[in-house]
Design a protein around this motif. Structure first.
Motif, PDB file in Angstrom:
ATOM      1  N   ILE A 181      -9.678 -46.668  23.658  1.00 18.61           N
ATOM      2  CA  ILE A 181     -11.096 -46.600  24.033  1.00 18.61           C
ATOM      3  C   ILE A 181     -11.301 -45.487  25.055  1.00 18.61           C
ATOM      4  CG2 ILE A 181     -12.948 -47.822  25.263  1.00 18.61           C
ATOM      5  CD1 ILE A 181     -11.851 -50.424  23.930  1.00 18.61           C
ATOM      6  N   ALA A 182     -10.436 -45.412  26.048  1.00 17.43           N
ATOM      7  CA  ALA A 182     -10.552 -44.370  27.083  1.00 17.43           C
ATOM      8  C   ALA A 182     -10.376 -42.982  26.485  1.00 17.43           C
ATOM      9  CB  ALA A 182      -9.531 -44.618  28.193  1.00 17.43           C
ATOM     10  N   VAL A 183      -9.451 -42.837  25.543  1.00 14.46           N
ATOM     11  CA  VAL A 183      -9.238 -41.549  24.872  1.00 14.46           C
ATOM     12  C   VAL A 183     -10.505 -41.151  24.124  1.00 14.46           C
ATOM     13  CG1 VAL A 183      -8.004 -40.458  22.952  1.00 14.46           C
ATOM     14  CG2 VAL A 183      -6.725 -41.673  24.717  1.00 14.46           C
ATOM     15  N   GLU A 184     -11.073 -42.088  23.368  1.00 15.82           N
ATOM     16  CA  GLU A 184     -12.270 -41.790  22.581  1.00 15.82           C
ATOM     17  C   GLU A 184     -13.488 -41.490  23.452  1.00 15.82           C
ATOM     18  OE1 GLU A 184     -12.889 -44.859  19.656  1.00 15.82           O
ATOM     19  OE2 GLU A 184     -11.167 -44.191  18.474  1.00 15.82           O
TER      20      GLU A 184
ATOM     21  N   ARG B 197      -0.225 -38.941  21.710  1.00 18.93           N
ATOM     22  CA  ARG B 197       0.234 -40.090  20.911  1.00 18.93           C
ATOM     23  C   ARG B 197      -0.816 -40.502  19.893  1.00 18.93           C
ATOM     24  NH1 ARG B 197       3.925 -44.015  24.547  1.00 18.93           N
ATOM     25  NH2 ARG B 197       4.177 -44.935  22.501  1.00 18.93           N
ATOM     26  N   VAL B 198      -2.085 -40.495  20.309  1.00 18.64           N
ATOM     27  CA  VAL B 198      -3.166 -40.846  19.384  1.00 18.64           C
ATOM     28  C   VAL B 198      -3.255 -39.809  18.269  1.00 18.64           C
ATOM     29  CG1 VAL B 198      -5.680 -41.035  19.175  1.00 18.64           C
ATOM     30  CG2 VAL B 198      -4.493 -42.227  21.012  1.00 18.64           C
ATOM     31  N   LEU B 199      -3.202 -38.532  18.626  1.00 17.61           N
ATOM     32  CA  LEU B 199      -3.258 -37.478  17.613  1.00 17.61           C
ATOM     33  C   LEU B 199      -2.070 -37.573  16.657  1.00 17.61           C
ATOM     34  CD1 LEU B 199      -4.481 -34.527  19.827  1.00 17.61           C
ATOM     35  CD2 LEU B 199      -5.715 -35.552  17.907  1.00 17.61           C
ATOM     36  N   GLY B 200      -0.907 -37.865  17.176  1.00 17.68           N
ATOM     37  CA  GLY B 200       0.269 -38.028  16.331  1.00 17.68           C
ATOM     38  C   GLY B 200       0.104 -39.192  15.363  1.00 17.68           C
ATOM     39  N   ALA B 201      -0.462 -40.297  15.834  1.00 14.16           N
ATOM     40  CA  ALA B 201      -0.692 -41.458  14.978  1.00 14.16           C
ATOM     41  C   ALA B 201      -1.704 -41.148  13.879  1.00 14.16           C
ATOM     42  CB  ALA B 201      -1.156 -42.644  15.815  1.00 14.16           C
ATOM     43  N   LEU B 202      -2.599 -40.202  14.141  1.00 14.38           N
ATOM     44  CA  LEU B 202      -3.590 -39.782  13.147  1.00 14.38           C
ATOM     45  C   LEU B 202      -3.089 -38.617  12.286  1.00 14.38           C
ATOM     46  CD1 LEU B 202      -6.802 -39.896  15.378  1.00 14.38           C
ATOM     47  CD2 LEU B 202      -6.268 -41.421  13.450  1.00 14.38           C
TER      48      LEU B 202
ATOM     49  N   GLU C  51      -1.926 -49.641  17.922  1.00 10.72           N
ATOM     50  CA  GLU C  51      -0.621 -50.106  17.453  1.00 10.72           C
ATOM     51  C   GLU C  51       0.213 -48.935  16.919  1.00 10.72           C
ATOM     52  OE1 GLU C  51       0.766 -52.777  13.706  1.00 10.72           O
ATOM     53  OE2 GLU C  51      -0.846 -53.610  14.936  1.00 10.72           O
ATOM     54  N   LEU C  52      -0.401 -48.088  16.107  1.00 11.04           N
ATOM     55  CA  LEU C  52       0.303 -46.930  15.541  1.00 11.04           C
ATOM     56  C   LEU C  52       0.751 -45.950  16.624  1.00 11.04           C
ATOM     57  CD1 LEU C  52      -1.987 -46.215  12.462  1.00 11.04           C
ATOM     58  CD2 LEU C  52       0.348 -47.125  12.405  1.00 11.04           C
ATOM     59  N   ALA C  53      -0.060 -45.814  17.676  1.00 10.60           N
ATOM     60  CA  ALA C  53       0.234 -44.861  18.754  1.00 10.60           C
ATOM     61  C   ALA C  53       1.110 -45.457  19.853  1.00 10.60           C
ATOM     62  CB  ALA C  53      -1.074 -44.354  19.358  1.00 10.60           C
ATOM     63  N   GLY C  54       1.333 -46.770  19.813  1.00 12.95           N
ATOM     64  CA  GLY C  54       2.121 -47.410  20.863  1.00 12.95           C
ATOM     65  C   GLY C  54       1.378 -47.486  22.181  1.00 12.95           C
TER      66      GLY C  54
END
Length: 83
Positions: free
Chosen positions: A40-43, A56-61, A30-33
């Motif tokens: 899951i695929a990123v992780e 986007r995930v890194l930015g959300a973190l 949700e935070l990363a849009g």
């Protein structure tokens, strides 16, 4: 250094950061849009995931990429490559 190992390490670091922050995959998505499936695929370090999803995930973190010399693979990582 095998690129799939590098992407796998990145995915693990992202997962560890998410868990340390107390976020679920759904909340991070949700935070990363993104969708939860994309997180899951990123992780997992899925190679077909676009760089923008990782960004986007890194930015959300509240994190960013850093380029450092690669460490030698651990025995566990080597074993994972052959599964």
């Amino acid at each position: 250094m095998d690129y799939s190992l590098l992407v796998s390490r990145l995915g693990k670091q992202i997962r560890d950061k998410r868990v340390n922050r107390g976020l679920t995959q759904a909340r991070l998505a949700e935070l990363a849009g993104l969708t939860r499936q994309k997180v899951i695929a990123v992780e997992k370090g899925t190679l077909s995931v676009a760089m923008v999803a990782y960004a986007r995930v890194l930015g959300a973190l509240d994190c960013e990429f850093a380029v450092i010399p690669a460490a030698m693979p651990t025995l566990e990582e080597l074993g994972d490559l052959f599964e």
